[in-house]
Write a protein that holds these residues in place. Structure first.
Motif, short mmCIF file in Angstrom:
data_model
loop_
_atom_site.label_atom_id
_atom_site.label_comp_id
_atom_site.label_asym_id
_atom_site.label_seq_id
_atom_site.Cartn_x
_atom_site.Cartn_y
_atom_site.Cartn_z
N HIS A 280 -0.08 6.83 3.06
CA HIS A 280 0.65 5.53 2.67
C HIS A 280 1.97 5.84 3.19
N GLU A 281 2.71 7.19 3.28
CA GLU A 281 3.99 7.08 3.39
C GLU A 281 4.59 6.71 4.89
N TRP B 42 -4.82 4.91 2.80
CA TRP B 42 -4.40 4.98 1.52
C TRP B 42 -3.68 6.40 1.33
N ASN B 43 -4.30 7.38 1.94
CA ASN B 43 -3.89 8.98 1.65
C ASN B 43 -2.80 9.18 2.73
N LEU C 200 -4.75 -2.77 -0.80
CA LEU C 200 -5.55 -2.01 -0.22
C LEU C 200 -6.92 -2.83 -0.16
N ILE D 223 0.97 -1.39 -0.05
CA ILE D 223 0.17 0.04 -0.13
C ILE D 223 0.84 1.10 0.00
N LYS D 224 1.97 1.11 0.65
CA LYS D 224 2.87 2.28 0.87
C LYS D 224 3.39 2.61 -0.49
N GLU D 225 3.60 1.62 -1.39
CA GLU D 225 4.02 1.73 -2.79
C GLU D 225 3.03 1.98 -3.79
N ARG D 226 1.75 2.29 -3.15
CA ARG D 226 0.57 2.71 -3.94
C ARG D 226 -0.28 1.49 -4.56
N ASN D 227 0.03 0.35 -4.27
CA ASN D 227 -0.64 -1.05 -4.70
C ASN D 227 -2.20 -1.01 -4.23
N LYS D 228 -2.97 -0.64 -5.34
CA LYS D 228 -4.55 -0.55 -4.92
C LYS D 228 -4.96 -2.07 -4.44
#
Length: 196
Positions: free
Chosen positions: A71-72, A68-69, A31, A23-28
């Protein structure tokens, strides 16, 4: 279509910690898996704090949006399951009085602006708010990364030191040390900014 099914099955076999990293790497997809694993469980858990299922569902959904928002910040979380439970609990424990007071203040501000014919004043107010936000962001940028994360978990997510220590897998003393660093940095930056 077949490859999506395999990818979903592969993701579903990952641990919560691995999914948080994705998720940190923006993998939907990651999530989606976390959501499917915990949404109903967290809603059931939330009913212990709020009897209105609609409110519970909304707050639990907000937690996943927040996940999600922000994530960092997930990289530092060592125990995803307790983290989700604590965030849901805190969201549901927000005082109702605070919400009512905030709505009342917001309504008062709206009424004041509705009767205020001075567009120039609104523009000045908006510019001052933007300047204030930039100053805060500038100050936060000076806090060391780990200390900033703990500061944000404490002040923004409203987590207790013990909860932060459990989520990050560090001691309460470590959390206290990082908070002290963050607060000292903020104090120093405020004093420095006052000199100019």
């Amino acid at each position: 279509m077949k490859s999506k099914s395999y990818a979903f099955k592969d993701l579903n076999q990952k641990t919560d910690l691995e999914l948080f990293q994705l998720i940190k790497e923006r993998n939907k997809g990651a999530l989606d898996i976390i959501f499917s694993r915990y949404y109903e469980i967290l809603c059931r858990f939330g009913l212990a704090y709020e009897s209105d299922i609609n409110v519970v569902e909304e707050k639990v959904s907000d937690v996943f949006i927040q996940l999600w928002n922000s994530h960092e910040r997930l990289q530092e979380i060592k125990k995803p399951k307790p983290y989700l439970y604590v965030v849901v609990k805190n969201k549901l424990m927000e005082p109702v009085l605070y919400q009512k007071m905030k709505q009342s203040l917001d309504q008062g501000l709206e009424d004041e602006h509705a009767t205020s014919p001075c567009i120039e004043q609104e523009i000045i107010d908006q510019e001052q708010r933007e300047l204030y936000v930039r100053k805060i962001e500038g100050i936060l940028d000076h806090i060391p990364k780990k200390s900033r994360q703990i500061f944000e978990m404490s002040r923004l997510d409203e987590l207790k030191y013990k909860e932060i220590s459990e989520i990050l897998g560090v001691s309460v003393k470590t959390v206290e040390s990082h908070m002290a660093i963050a607060l000292k940095t903020i104090r120093n930056m405020v004093v420095k900014n006052k000199q100019y």
